[in-house]
Design a protein around this motif. Structure first.
Motif, short mmCIF file in Angstrom:
data_model
loop_
_atom_site.label_atom_id
_atom_site.label_comp_id
_atom_site.label_asym_id
_atom_site.label_seq_id
_atom_site.Cartn_x
_atom_site.Cartn_y
_atom_site.Cartn_z
N LEU A 273 57.99 -33.37 -36.24
CA LEU A 273 58.82 -34.55 -36.45
C LEU A 273 58.21 -35.60 -37.40
O LEU A 273 58.88 -36.07 -38.32
N PRO A 274 56.92 -35.98 -37.20
CA PRO A 274 56.35 -36.97 -38.14
C PRO A 274 56.37 -36.49 -39.59
O PRO A 274 56.44 -37.31 -40.51
N LEU A 275 56.34 -35.17 -39.78
CA LEU A 275 56.33 -34.63 -41.15
C LEU A 275 57.73 -34.64 -41.74
O LEU A 275 57.90 -34.70 -42.96
N VAL A 276 58.73 -34.57 -40.85
CA VAL A 276 60.12 -34.72 -41.32
C VAL A 276 60.30 -36.12 -41.89
O VAL A 276 60.80 -36.32 -42.99
N LYS B 122 58.40 -25.50 -45.16
CA LYS B 122 57.36 -24.48 -44.96
C LYS B 122 56.02 -25.11 -44.61
O LYS B 122 55.31 -24.67 -43.71
N GLU B 123 55.70 -26.14 -45.37
CA GLU B 123 54.45 -26.88 -45.19
C GLU B 123 54.42 -27.55 -43.81
O GLU B 123 53.39 -27.57 -43.12
N ARG B 124 55.59 -28.07 -43.39
CA ARG B 124 55.70 -28.68 -42.06
C ARG B 124 55.31 -27.70 -40.98
O ARG B 124 54.55 -28.02 -40.07
N LYS B 125 55.87 -26.48 -41.08
CA LYS B 125 55.64 -25.48 -40.05
C LYS B 125 54.15 -25.10 -40.03
O LYS B 125 53.53 -25.03 -38.98
N ARG B 126 53.58 -24.91 -41.20
CA ARG B 126 52.18 -24.52 -41.29
C ARG B 126 51.28 -25.59 -40.66
O ARG B 126 50.39 -25.28 -39.87
#
Ligand SMILES: Nc1ncnc2c1ncn2[C@@H]1O[C@H](COP(=O)(O)OP(=O)(O)O)[C@@H](O)[C@H]1O
Ligand SMILES: [Mg+2]
Length: 234
Positions: free
Chosen positions: A106-109, A116-120
């Motif tokens: 969430l903070p990366l959203v 992809k980077e968020r998931k990693r």
């Protein structure tokens, strides 16, 4: 990294005024693991909310990473907060309908990091708290200790300058409390700066520095040799 000078915070309710922080001056350096101690009502959460840029104050100065953040608008404070501060609260504050991985992302959203980077990065944060095998569970399907580990992963996923925790184990049993402290000690060893509010000396024994408050006044500020928990096995 954190430098506050002569901070005063006054709460006004009706005709009553309450000085929650009374000319507080302190510095916290990169790499520290500090506890903020004191009885209920001594101003710990007020200080944490100010240090974490959740709240403003009446007088004094606050420098974060050399930048004067004393007189910002709410929006300016929020922008710096999202980048620089990771929060962990007693009540976890997770999104119940999202799974573990989505909560941590969430903070990366909000920071507009590509999917992809968020998931990693979320997976990596979950590995650091030992929850890589719970990523697709809903947060109402995991234990309290696991919830707090999700909250810690969410707090560190953005690589903040400092991790702030307000009574993070207040809702947890003593064994789970030690699991959380072990994670904090590991993160701190890896370089994360941590400020933890607690009213329990059993908790502050595991930190490198203890700052104590009473009635909004800084009473003592001491370095100590922290108790160390064995690594692994979280
Ligand atoms: N929003 C508020 N409005 C009025 N008084 C408050 C508010 N928040 C905290 N206080 C008061 O300020 C003092 C410090 O509170 P707090 O920082 O929450 O202490 P602690 O976290 O150490 O228990 C207490 O007397 C509390 O009642
Ligand atoms: Mg409090």
């Amino acid at each position: 990294m954190i430098e506050i000078k002569d901070i005063v915070k006054i709460y006004r309710t009706g005709s009553e005024t309450l000085t929650a922080l009374d000319h507080v001056t302190l510095t916290i350096q990169e790499g520290e693991f500090t506890s903020i101690m004191g009885p209920s009502g001594s101003g710990k959460s007020t200080l944490m909310n100010i240090l974490g840029l959740l709240d403003s104050f009446d007088s004094g100065k606050y420098f974060l990473n050399g930048k004067d953040v004393s007189d910002l608008t709410d929006d300016e404070r929020a922008a710096i907060r999202n980048k620089e501060i990771g929060f962990v609260f007693q009540s976890f504050n997770l999104m119940p309908r999202m799974n573990v991985l989505e909560n941590v992302q969430l903070p990366l959203v909000y920071a507009k990091v590509p999917m992809k980077e968020r998931k990693r990065r979320a997976e990596e944060a979950l590995k650091r708290v030992g929850l890589e095998n719970r990523m697709y569970h809903k947060t109402n399907e995991i234990s309290g200790g696991q919830k707090q580990r999700v909250a810690i992963a969410r707090a560190i996923v953005n690589n903040p300058s400092v991790l702030m925790a307000d009574e993070p184990t207040g809702n947890l049993d003593s064994k789970t409390t030690l699991d959380i402290l072990r994670i904090f000690q590991q993160l701190n060893e890896e370089g994360t700066t941590i400020v933890m509010v607690t009213h329990e000396s059993e908790m502050s024994a595991y930190t490198k520095r203890i700052i104590s408050f009473r009635d909004g006044i800084l009473q003592s500020d001491e370095l100590q040799e922290p108790k160390v928990l064995p690594k692994g096995g979280v």
